[in-house]
Scaffold this active site. Structure first.
Site, mmCIF file in Angstrom:
data_model
loop_
_atom_site.group_PDB
_atom_site.id
_atom_site.type_symbol
_atom_site.label_atom_id
_atom_site.label_comp_id
_atom_site.label_asym_id
_atom_site.label_seq_id
_atom_site.Cartn_x
_atom_site.Cartn_y
_atom_site.Cartn_z
ATOM 1 C CG LEU A 137 -2.094 -0.925 1.278
ATOM 2 C CD1 LEU A 137 -2.748 -0.891 2.657
ATOM 3 C CD2 LEU A 137 -3.113 -0.576 0.196
ATOM 4 C CG ASP A 138 -0.120 4.790 -2.233
ATOM 5 O OD1 ASP A 138 -0.619 5.291 -1.214
ATOM 6 O OD2 ASP A 138 -0.713 4.759 -3.329
ATOM 7 C CE LYS A 139 4.747 9.866 3.873
ATOM 8 N NZ LYS A 139 5.694 10.986 3.656
#
Length: 242
Positions: free
Chosen positions: A110-112
């Site tokens: 999952l991206d930031k």
């Protein structure tokens, strides 16, 4: 020669066995913590062959039987999904501080700016089944957007978009609830390419305000608190990837 057992550099051999990340393995090797056949090796590219060389970390044989772990985390926004960040940002491993766990690797990403359900495991074969783009489970997301969607926009997400030479589509897209200016969408993906939902919506000139992964296959995030984690049950492990 056909049928020959492949050789791997020592750092890669450690990461392939799910012991640690390749970056972490390189650090351990250079620190003198890793031995091959009883001899300390400090070269991360030292060639090894599975089943032929005995590799140990801090004196413990990495091929000794070990408990397989399968965990779920409710990832908070603002953490990066990596073991060590070159920009010194907080990573998802902060959530495991003090737990005394053996090494577990993220299963997918999952991206930031995204949050929600993220899996971890030290079982590479299980992780590979989860992340396989052809046979892996669907992923469900709840996405807050900066406008009220219409039927045409939802239809476009499902029909697919051409973005920088790649074709992206959602398996399903529907409205969860709407406010005066924003709405929450329910989006299901049967593929998991990098920042896929954000790229699709950006192509339609739609900004994402929040993106939460709420389910992977039959496994739901449920009431797990933000930043909290738990082990999966045997039934959950089997349902996701056997």
């Amino acid at each position: 020669m056909a049928g020959a057992t492949p050789r791997h550099g020592l750092a890669r051999a450690l990461s392939k066995r799910g012991v640690c990340s390749r970056t972490q393995a390189t650090e351990w090797i250079r620190a003198g913590r890793v031995s091959v056949d009883g001899r300390i090796v400090r070269d991360p590219e030292f060639p090894t062959v599975a089943g032929r060389h005995r590799i140990a970390v801090d004196g413990r044989d990495i091929d000794a039987p070990t408990q397989r772990l399968h965990l779920m985390l409710n990832k908070p926004r603002g953490l990066v999904t990596t073991a060590r960040d070159e920009r010194d940002r907080d990573t998802v491993y902060r959530c495991f501080d003090g737990a005394g766990l053996p090494w577990v690797a993220p299963v997918g990403r999952l991206d930031k700016a995204s949050e929600g359900l993220l899996l971890f495991s030290n079982d590479p074969a299980w992780a590979a089944r989860i992340t396989d783009p052809g046979t892996g489970p669907d992923k469900r997301y709840h996405v807050q957007v900066d406008r009220l969607p219409d039927a045409a926009m939802l239809a476009t997400l499902q029909a697919g978009l051409e973005i920088e030479g790649e074709r992206f589509h959602a398996k399903s897209a529907s409205v969860l609830r709407s406010g005066e200016r924003t709405a929450w969408l329910d989006i299901v993906l049967d593929e998991g390419r990098n920042r896929q939902i954000r790229r699709m919506l950006a192509a339609l000139d739609i900004d994402v305000l929040r993106l939460v992964r709420v389910a992977i296959g039959p496994l739901e995030l449920g009431a797990l608190a933000k930043g909290a984690w738990r082990a999966l049950t045997d039934d959950e492990v089997a349902a996701l990837g056997g």
